[in-house]
Design a protein around this motif. Structure first.
Motif, mmCIF file in Angstrom:
data_model
loop_
_atom_site.group_PDB
_atom_site.id
_atom_site.type_symbol
_atom_site.label_atom_id
_atom_site.label_comp_id
_atom_site.label_asym_id
_atom_site.label_seq_id
_atom_site.Cartn_x
_atom_site.Cartn_y
_atom_site.Cartn_z
ATOM 1 N N VAL A 5 0.849 -1.193 0.000
ATOM 2 C CA VAL A 5 0.000 0.000 0.000
ATOM 3 C C VAL A 5 0.879 1.235 0.000
ATOM 4 C CG1 VAL A 5 -1.801 -1.220 1.281
ATOM 5 C CG2 VAL A 5 -0.144 0.162 2.530
ATOM 6 N N LYS A 6 0.301 2.356 -0.397
ATOM 7 C CA LYS A 6 1.026 3.622 -0.412
ATOM 8 C C LYS A 6 1.173 4.176 1.001
ATOM 9 C CE LYS A 6 0.425 5.955 -4.876
ATOM 10 N NZ LYS A 6 -0.204 7.142 -5.514
ATOM 11 N N ALA A 7 2.307 4.816 1.241
ATOM 12 C CA ALA A 7 2.551 5.455 2.524
ATOM 13 C C ALA A 7 3.484 6.641 2.292
ATOM 14 C CB ALA A 7 3.180 4.469 3.501
ATOM 15 N N VAL A 8 3.631 7.465 3.328
ATOM 16 C CA VAL A 8 4.546 8.600 3.239
ATOM 17 C C VAL A 8 5.320 8.716 4.544
ATOM 18 C CG1 VAL A 8 2.754 10.235 3.974
ATOM 19 C CG2 VAL A 8 4.758 11.075 2.737
ATOM 20 N N GLY A 9 6.621 8.951 4.433
ATOM 21 C CA GLY A 9 7.465 9.072 5.612
ATOM 22 C C GLY A 9 8.920 9.151 5.201
ATOM 23 N N PRO A 10 9.826 9.312 6.170
ATOM 24 C CA PRO A 10 11.251 9.380 5.861
ATOM 25 C C PRO A 10 11.811 7.992 5.553
ATOM 26 C CG PRO A 10 10.935 9.521 8.226
ATOM 27 C CD PRO A 10 9.556 9.509 7.614
ATOM 28 N N LEU A 11 12.651 7.907 4.547
ATOM 29 C CA LEU A 11 13.263 6.633 4.191
ATOM 30 C C LEU A 11 14.477 6.342 5.064
ATOM 31 C CD1 LEU A 11 13.063 6.781 0.277
ATOM 32 C CD2 LEU A 11 11.345 6.025 1.932
ATOM 33 N N GLU A 12 14.997 7.380 5.733
ATOM 34 C CA GLU A 12 16.130 7.231 6.625
ATOM 35 C C GLU A 12 16.065 8.314 7.689
ATOM 36 O OE1 GLU A 12 19.489 7.651 4.093
ATOM 37 O OE2 GLU A 12 19.128 9.776 3.668
ATOM 38 N N THR A 140 -2.487 4.447 3.148
ATOM 39 C CA THR A 140 -3.848 4.316 2.627
ATOM 40 C C THR A 140 -4.657 3.251 3.363
ATOM 41 O OG1 THR A 140 -3.074 2.756 0.940
ATOM 42 C CG2 THR A 140 -3.197 5.098 0.314
ATOM 43 N N ASP A 141 -3.964 2.260 3.947
ATOM 44 C CA ASP A 141 -4.659 1.128 4.565
ATOM 45 C C ASP A 141 -3.868 0.629 5.767
ATOM 46 O OD1 ASP A 141 -6.795 0.050 2.289
ATOM 47 O OD2 ASP A 141 -5.004 0.964 1.408
ATOM 48 N N ILE A 142 -4.577 -0.044 6.673
ATOM 49 C CA ILE A 142 -3.923 -0.657 7.827
ATOM 50 C C ILE A 142 -4.740 -1.872 8.261
ATOM 51 C CG2 ILE A 142 -5.154 0.695 9.591
ATOM 52 C CD1 ILE A 142 -2.410 0.900 11.077
ATOM 53 N N VAL A 143 -4.065 -2.840 8.875
ATOM 54 C CA VAL A 143 -4.719 -4.044 9.398
ATOM 55 C C VAL A 143 -4.420 -4.127 10.892
ATOM 56 C CG1 VAL A 143 -4.862 -6.564 9.283
ATOM 57 C CG2 VAL A 143 -4.477 -5.231 7.179
ATOM 58 N N VAL A 144 -5.487 -4.221 11.705
ATOM 59 C CA VAL A 144 -5.342 -4.162 13.156
ATOM 60 C C VAL A 144 -6.248 -5.204 13.811
ATOM 61 C CG1 VAL A 144 -5.550 -2.678 15.204
ATOM 62 C CG2 VAL A 144 -4.838 -1.691 13.020
ATOM 63 N N ASP A 145 -5.772 -5.814 14.876
ATOM 64 C CA ASP A 145 -6.586 -6.739 15.648
ATOM 65 C C ASP A 145 -7.832 -6.013 16.167
ATOM 66 O OD1 ASP A 145 -7.481 -8.041 18.307
ATOM 67 O OD2 ASP A 145 -6.084 -9.539 17.507
ATOM 68 N N GLN A 146 -8.977 -6.695 16.125
ATOM 69 C CA GLN A 146 -10.253 -6.064 16.489
ATOM 70 C C GLN A 146 -10.264 -5.487 17.902
ATOM 71 O OE1 GLN A 146 -13.712 -8.597 16.895
ATOM 72 N NE2 GLN A 146 -12.502 -10.380 17.534
ATOM 73 N N ASP A 147 -9.451 -6.055 18.801
ATOM 74 C CA ASP A 147 -9.450 -5.581 20.185
ATOM 75 C C ASP A 147 -8.814 -4.207 20.341
ATOM 76 O OD1 ASP A 147 -10.747 -7.847 21.044
ATOM 77 O OD2 ASP A 147 -8.921 -8.882 21.702
#
Length: 357
Positions: A5-12, A140-147
Protein backbone atom coordinates in the motif's frame (compact mmCIF):
# COMPACT_ATOMS: atom_id res chain seq x y z
CA UNK A 1 0.66 -13.17 2.00
CA UNK A 2 1.14 -9.40 2.09
CA UNK A 3 -0.41 -6.42 0.39
CA UNK A 4 1.56 -3.39 -0.74
CA UNK A 5 0.00 0.00 0.00
CA UNK A 6 1.03 3.62 -0.41
CA UNK A 7 2.55 5.46 2.52
CA UNK A 8 4.55 8.60 3.24
CA UNK A 9 7.46 9.07 5.61
CA UNK A 10 11.25 9.38 5.86
CA UNK A 11 13.26 6.63 4.19
CA UNK A 12 16.13 7.23 6.63
CA UNK A 13 16.84 9.10 9.83
CA UNK A 14 16.76 12.82 9.10
CA UNK A 15 15.43 12.15 5.61
CA UNK A 16 12.69 14.09 3.85
CA UNK A 17 9.14 12.84 3.70
CA UNK A 18 8.62 10.69 0.62
CA UNK A 19 5.79 8.65 -0.84
CA UNK A 20 6.71 4.98 -1.04
CA UNK A 21 5.18 1.51 -0.62
CA UNK A 22 4.98 -0.60 2.52
CA UNK A 23 3.69 -4.10 3.22
CA UNK A 24 0.54 -4.81 5.21
CA UNK A 25 -0.31 -8.32 6.35
CA UNK A 26 -3.33 -10.12 5.02
CA UNK A 27 -6.14 -9.95 7.64
CA UNK A 28 -6.05 -12.86 10.07
CA UNK A 29 -9.13 -14.32 11.74
CA UNK A 30 -9.21 -11.59 14.43
CA UNK A 31 -8.15 -8.71 12.19
CA UNK A 32 -9.90 -5.69 10.76
CA UNK A 33 -8.68 -4.25 7.44
CA UNK A 34 -9.27 -0.50 7.30
CA UNK A 35 -9.20 1.99 4.45
CA UNK A 36 -7.78 5.09 6.10
CA UNK A 37 -9.58 8.34 5.32
CA UNK A 38 -7.76 10.70 7.70
CA UNK A 39 -4.83 10.71 10.09
CA UNK A 40 -4.00 13.36 12.68
CA UNK A 41 -0.50 14.79 12.99
CA UNK A 42 0.93 14.51 16.49
CA UNK A 43 4.18 16.08 17.71
CA UNK A 44 5.22 12.53 18.63
CA UNK A 45 5.34 11.77 14.91
CA UNK A 46 8.12 14.31 14.50
CA UNK A 47 10.03 13.19 17.59
CA UNK A 48 9.96 9.54 16.51
CA UNK A 49 10.83 10.15 12.87
CA UNK A 50 13.71 12.47 13.81
CA UNK A 51 15.08 9.92 16.28
CA UNK A 52 14.70 12.28 19.25
CA UNK A 53 13.74 9.36 21.50
CA UNK A 54 16.25 6.97 19.98
CA UNK A 55 16.09 5.25 16.62
CA UNK A 56 17.99 2.48 14.86
CA UNK A 57 18.65 2.13 11.16
CA UNK A 58 16.26 -0.79 10.80
CA UNK A 59 13.31 1.40 11.90
CA UNK A 60 13.41 3.11 8.50
CA UNK A 61 11.66 3.66 6.16
CA UNK A 62 9.32 4.91 8.89
CA UNK A 63 5.62 5.61 8.63
CA UNK A 64 4.22 7.57 11.58
CA UNK A 65 0.64 8.48 12.50
CA UNK A 66 -1.44 7.16 15.42
CA UNK A 67 -4.64 9.19 15.09
CA UNK A 68 -6.25 7.02 12.44
CA UNK A 69 -9.83 6.92 11.20
CA UNK A 70 -11.39 5.17 8.24
CA UNK A 71 -13.84 2.62 6.92
CA UNK A 72 -13.71 -1.14 7.46
CA UNK A 73 -12.98 -2.97 4.21
CA UNK A 74 -12.77 -6.55 5.45
CA UNK A 75 -12.90 -8.52 8.70
CA UNK A 76 -11.51 -11.90 9.73
CA UNK A 77 -13.78 -14.85 10.34
CA UNK A 78 -13.63 -14.51 14.14
CA UNK A 79 -14.32 -10.77 14.23
CA UNK A 80 -17.55 -9.98 16.07
CA UNK A 81 -17.13 -6.30 16.91
CA UNK A 82 -17.02 -4.84 13.38
CA UNK A 83 -18.23 -5.38 9.86
CA UNK A 84 -17.42 -3.99 6.42
CA UNK A 85 -18.58 -0.39 6.08
CA UNK A 86 -18.20 0.53 9.77
CA UNK A 87 -16.58 3.83 10.72
CA UNK A 88 -13.63 3.05 12.95
CA UNK A 89 -10.51 4.44 14.53
CA UNK A 90 -7.10 3.26 15.71
CA UNK A 91 -5.09 5.13 18.33
CA UNK A 92 -1.59 4.77 19.74
CA UNK A 93 -1.63 1.00 20.33
CA UNK A 94 -2.19 -2.03 18.12
CA UNK A 95 -1.39 -4.82 20.59
CA UNK A 96 -0.27 -5.73 24.11
CA UNK A 97 0.42 -8.92 26.07
CA UNK A 98 -3.23 -9.04 27.24
CA UNK A 99 -2.26 -11.25 30.21
CA UNK A 100 -0.76 -8.90 32.80
CA UNK A 101 -2.76 -7.12 35.49
CA UNK A 102 -2.77 -3.82 33.56
CA UNK A 103 -4.08 -5.42 30.38
CA UNK A 104 -6.74 -7.39 32.24
CA UNK A 105 -7.95 -4.20 33.94
CA UNK A 106 -8.27 -2.34 30.63
CA UNK A 107 -5.05 -0.33 30.98
CA UNK A 108 -3.21 -1.81 28.02
CA UNK A 109 -1.14 1.37 27.80
CA UNK A 110 0.65 0.25 30.99
CA UNK A 111 1.21 -3.34 29.84
CA UNK A 112 3.96 -4.96 31.92
CA UNK A 113 5.69 -6.12 28.75
CA UNK A 114 5.06 -2.85 26.95
CA UNK A 115 2.31 -2.25 24.43
CA UNK A 116 2.95 -2.46 20.70
CA UNK A 117 2.78 1.09 19.40
CA UNK A 118 0.98 1.85 16.16
CA UNK A 119 4.27 2.85 14.60
CA UNK A 120 7.98 2.46 15.33
CA UNK A 121 7.45 -0.56 17.60
CA UNK A 122 8.61 -4.13 17.08
CA UNK A 123 5.79 -6.63 16.90
CA UNK A 124 6.14 -9.19 19.70
CA UNK A 125 2.84 -11.00 19.72
CA UNK A 126 0.74 -12.95 17.23
CA UNK A 127 1.40 -11.89 13.66
CA UNK A 128 3.21 -13.03 10.56
CA UNK A 129 5.13 -9.76 11.01
CA UNK A 130 6.58 -10.55 14.48
CA UNK A 131 9.99 -8.89 14.78
CA UNK A 132 9.21 -6.24 12.19
CA UNK A 133 8.49 -2.62 13.01
CA UNK A 134 4.93 -1.33 12.92
CA UNK A 135 3.93 1.31 10.39
CA UNK A 136 1.34 3.94 11.22
CA UNK A 137 -1.48 5.89 9.67
CA UNK A 138 0.27 8.02 7.05
CA UNK A 139 -0.82 5.30 4.63
CA UNK A 140 -3.85 4.32 2.63
CA UNK A 141 -4.66 1.13 4.57
CA UNK A 142 -3.92 -0.66 7.83
CA UNK A 143 -4.72 -4.04 9.40
CA UNK A 144 -5.34 -4.16 13.16
CA UNK A 145 -6.59 -6.74 15.65
CA UNK A 146 -10.25 -6.06 16.49
CA UNK A 147 -9.45 -5.58 20.18
CA UNK A 148 -7.53 -2.40 19.36
CA UNK A 149 -10.08 -0.91 16.96
CA UNK A 150 -12.64 1.71 18.08
CA UNK A 151 -16.12 2.61 16.92
CA UNK A 152 -16.39 6.17 15.62
CA UNK A 153 -19.95 7.36 16.37
CA UNK A 154 -22.05 8.07 13.28
CA UNK A 155 -22.72 11.68 14.24
CA UNK A 156 -19.00 12.51 14.57
CA UNK A 157 -17.03 13.86 11.61
CA UNK A 158 -14.24 11.43 10.75
CA UNK A 159 -11.65 14.18 10.29
CA UNK A 160 -12.49 15.70 13.68
CA UNK A 161 -12.46 12.29 15.33
CA UNK A 162 -8.88 11.49 14.29
CA UNK A 163 -7.01 13.69 16.84
CA UNK A 164 -9.25 12.46 19.64
CA UNK A 165 -7.43 9.13 19.45
CA UNK A 166 -4.30 10.72 20.90
CA UNK A 167 -4.82 14.38 21.84
CA UNK A 168 -8.30 13.58 23.11
CA UNK A 169 -7.60 10.51 25.20
CA UNK A 170 -4.28 11.88 26.49
CA UNK A 171 -6.15 14.73 28.18
CA UNK A 172 -9.40 12.93 29.03
CA UNK A 173 -7.67 10.10 30.91
CA UNK A 174 -5.92 12.21 33.59
CA UNK A 175 -9.05 14.27 34.26
CA UNK A 176 -10.95 11.06 34.94
CA UNK A 177 -8.18 9.25 36.79
CA UNK A 178 -7.40 12.18 39.08
CA UNK A 179 -11.11 12.67 39.69
CA UNK A 180 -11.76 16.18 38.42
CA UNK A 181 -15.09 17.26 39.90
CA UNK A 182 -17.59 20.00 39.13
CA UNK A 183 -16.61 23.40 40.52
CA UNK A 184 -13.00 22.41 41.09
CA UNK A 185 -10.29 24.64 39.65
CA UNK A 186 -8.45 23.16 36.67
CA UNK A 187 -5.38 24.73 35.06
CA UNK A 188 -4.24 23.73 31.59
CA UNK A 189 -0.61 24.53 30.76
CA UNK A 190 -0.19 24.94 27.02
CA UNK A 191 -2.94 25.54 24.47
CA UNK A 192 -2.00 23.30 21.60
CA UNK A 193 -3.53 20.10 20.28
CA UNK A 194 -3.67 18.54 23.75
CA UNK A 195 -4.32 21.70 25.74
CA UNK A 196 -7.37 22.82 23.83
CA UNK A 197 -8.96 19.40 24.33
CA UNK A 198 -8.22 19.54 28.07
CA UNK A 199 -10.04 22.89 28.20
CA UNK A 200 -13.09 21.45 26.47
CA UNK A 201 -13.19 18.32 28.63
CA UNK A 202 -12.72 20.33 31.81
CA UNK A 203 -15.58 22.64 30.95
CA UNK A 204 -17.84 19.68 30.11
CA UNK A 205 -17.02 18.19 33.52
CA UNK A 206 -18.11 21.40 35.23
CA UNK A 207 -14.70 22.68 36.33
CA UNK A 208 -13.51 26.28 36.52
CA UNK A 209 -10.83 26.30 33.79
CA UNK A 210 -7.76 28.53 33.53
CA UNK A 211 -5.29 28.42 30.63
CA UNK A 212 -1.59 28.98 31.34
CA UNK A 213 0.48 30.06 28.35
CA UNK A 214 3.48 32.17 27.43
CA UNK A 215 2.41 35.59 26.17
CA UNK A 216 -1.09 36.65 25.25
CA UNK A 217 -1.27 35.39 21.65
CA UNK A 218 -3.61 32.54 22.62
CA UNK A 219 -5.72 34.43 25.15
CA UNK A 220 -8.55 35.20 22.74
CA UNK A 221 -8.72 31.58 21.57
CA UNK A 222 -8.79 30.30 25.16
CA UNK A 223 -11.62 32.61 26.17
CA UNK A 224 -13.61 31.83 23.01
CA UNK A 225 -13.41 28.14 23.94
CA UNK A 226 -15.01 28.99 27.25
CA UNK A 227 -11.98 29.13 29.56
CA UNK A 228 -12.85 31.25 32.59
CA UNK A 229 -9.37 32.76 33.01
CA UNK A 230 -6.04 33.10 31.25
CA UNK A 231 -2.62 33.61 32.82
CA UNK A 232 0.43 34.77 30.90
CA UNK A 233 3.18 32.80 32.66
CA UNK A 234 5.73 35.43 31.64
CA UNK A 235 3.88 37.84 33.93
CA UNK A 236 5.57 37.19 37.29
CA UNK A 237 2.94 39.14 39.22
CA UNK A 238 0.11 37.11 37.68
CA UNK A 239 1.88 33.84 38.44
CA UNK A 240 2.49 34.94 42.03
CA UNK A 241 -1.16 35.91 42.43
CA UNK A 242 -2.17 32.43 41.29
CA UNK A 243 -0.09 30.64 43.92
CA UNK A 244 -1.87 27.67 45.54
CA UNK A 245 -4.92 28.18 43.31
CA UNK A 246 -5.61 24.96 41.41
CA UNK A 247 -6.94 21.59 42.47
CA UNK A 248 -5.55 19.97 39.32
CA UNK A 249 -3.04 21.22 36.76
CA UNK A 250 -2.42 19.31 33.54
CA UNK A 251 0.87 20.20 31.88
CA UNK A 252 0.74 19.50 28.13
CA UNK A 253 4.02 21.26 27.30
CA UNK A 254 6.52 19.10 25.39
CA UNK A 255 9.34 21.67 25.41
CA UNK A 256 11.76 22.23 28.28
CA UNK A 257 10.24 24.53 30.93
CA UNK A 258 10.31 25.38 34.63
CA UNK A 259 8.02 22.83 36.27
CA UNK A 260 8.47 24.43 39.69
CA UNK A 261 6.78 27.67 38.64
CA UNK A 262 3.69 25.69 37.58
CA UNK A 263 3.76 23.46 40.65
CA UNK A 264 3.63 26.60 42.79
CA UNK A 265 0.17 27.34 41.41
CA UNK A 266 -1.22 24.01 42.65
CA UNK A 267 -3.15 23.98 45.93
CA UNK A 268 -1.89 22.06 48.95
CA UNK A 269 -3.00 18.43 48.46
CA UNK A 270 -3.54 19.22 44.78
CA UNK A 271 -2.02 17.42 41.81
CA UNK A 272 0.04 18.43 38.79
CA UNK A 273 0.02 15.91 35.95
CA UNK A 274 2.75 15.82 33.29
CA UNK A 275 1.60 14.86 29.80
CA UNK A 276 4.48 16.21 27.72
CA UNK A 277 7.91 14.56 27.59
CA UNK A 278 10.69 17.14 27.14
CA UNK A 279 14.12 15.82 26.09
CA UNK A 280 15.87 16.51 29.42
CA UNK A 281 14.94 15.59 33.02
CA UNK A 282 13.07 18.08 35.20
CA UNK A 283 14.55 19.70 38.28
CA UNK A 284 12.04 19.36 41.14
CA UNK A 285 12.53 20.47 44.74
CA UNK A 286 11.30 17.73 47.06
CA UNK A 287 10.33 20.30 49.68
CA UNK A 288 7.71 21.79 47.42
CA UNK A 289 5.89 18.43 47.53
CA UNK A 290 6.61 17.45 51.11
CA UNK A 291 5.68 20.74 52.74
CA UNK A 292 2.26 21.01 51.07
CA UNK A 293 1.34 17.40 50.26
CA UNK A 294 1.19 18.21 46.58
CA UNK A 295 1.48 15.41 44.04
CA UNK A 296 3.50 15.49 40.84
CA UNK A 297 2.24 12.75 38.56
CA UNK A 298 2.41 11.58 34.97
CA UNK A 299 -0.16 10.08 32.65
CA UNK A 300 0.04 8.39 29.27
CA UNK A 301 -2.92 7.71 26.99
CA UNK A 302 -5.94 5.68 28.08
CA UNK A 303 -6.77 2.07 27.38
CA UNK A 304 -9.03 0.93 24.56
CA UNK A 305 -12.14 0.87 26.75
CA UNK A 306 -11.49 4.35 28.12
CA UNK A 307 -10.78 5.70 24.62
CA UNK A 308 -14.18 4.47 23.46
CA UNK A 309 -15.70 6.08 26.55
CA UNK A 310 -14.00 9.34 25.60
CA UNK A 311 -15.40 9.24 22.04
CA UNK A 312 -18.90 8.69 23.41
CA UNK A 313 -18.39 11.50 25.95
CA UNK A 314 -17.51 13.85 23.08
CA UNK A 315 -20.76 13.01 21.32
CA UNK A 316 -22.85 13.55 24.45
CA UNK A 317 -21.24 16.92 25.16
CA UNK A 318 -20.84 18.07 21.53
CA UNK A 319 -17.06 18.31 21.88
CA UNK A 320 -15.00 18.72 18.72
CA UNK A 321 -11.29 18.94 18.03
CA UNK A 322 -10.36 22.15 16.19
CA UNK A 323 -8.46 21.04 13.09
CA UNK A 324 -6.65 22.26 10.01
CA UNK A 325 -6.83 19.92 7.03
CA UNK A 326 -3.69 19.28 5.01
CA UNK A 327 -2.55 17.11 2.12
CA UNK A 328 0.48 14.98 1.35
CA UNK A 329 2.07 17.64 -0.84
CA UNK A 330 1.97 20.04 2.13
CA UNK A 331 2.95 17.50 4.79
CA UNK A 332 6.50 18.80 5.24
CA UNK A 333 5.11 22.30 5.79
CA UNK A 334 2.58 20.93 8.29
CA UNK A 335 5.38 19.18 10.20
CA UNK A 336 7.40 22.39 10.32
CA UNK A 337 4.41 24.35 11.57
CA UNK A 338 3.67 21.65 14.15
CA UNK A 339 7.25 21.92 15.38
CA UNK A 340 6.77 25.67 15.83
CA UNK A 341 3.36 25.30 17.47
CA UNK A 342 1.81 27.16 14.55
CA UNK A 343 -1.43 25.20 14.17
CA UNK A 344 -4.97 25.73 15.47
CA UNK A 345 -5.05 23.21 16.93
CA UNK A 346 -4.32 19.93 15.19
CA UNK A 347 -3.39 19.10 11.61
CA UNK A 348 -5.28 16.26 9.98
CA UNK A 349 -3.97 14.60 6.83
CA UNK A 350 -6.52 13.85 4.10
CA UNK A 351 -5.56 10.40 2.87
CA UNK A 352 -7.22 10.82 -0.51
CA UNK A 353 -4.29 13.09 -1.34
CA UNK A 354 -1.95 10.12 -0.80
CA UNK A 355 -4.00 7.84 -3.02
CA UNK A 356 -3.59 10.26 -5.92
CA UNK A 357 0.04 11.20 -5.17
Amino acid sequence: MVTKVKAVGPLEKGGKLEVHEIERREPGEDDVAIEITHCGICHSDLHTAHGDWGATKDMYPMVTGHEIVGIVKQVGKSVTKFKAGDRVGVGCMVDSCRDCASCRSGDEQYCDSGFTATYGSKRRYKSDFVGKYTNGGYSTDIVVDQDFVLNVPDNMELAEAAPLLCAGITTYSPLVHFNLRANQRLAVAGLGGLGHMAVKFGLAMGAHVTVLSRGTAKKEDALKMGAHDYIDVKDAAAVKAAANSFDLLVDTIAAQHDVMSYLGMVKPSGTMVLLGVPPAPYQVAAGSLVMSRKSLAGCLIGGVRETQEMLDFCVRHDIHCDIEMTTVDKLSEAWERTKKGDVRFRFVLDMDSLRTA
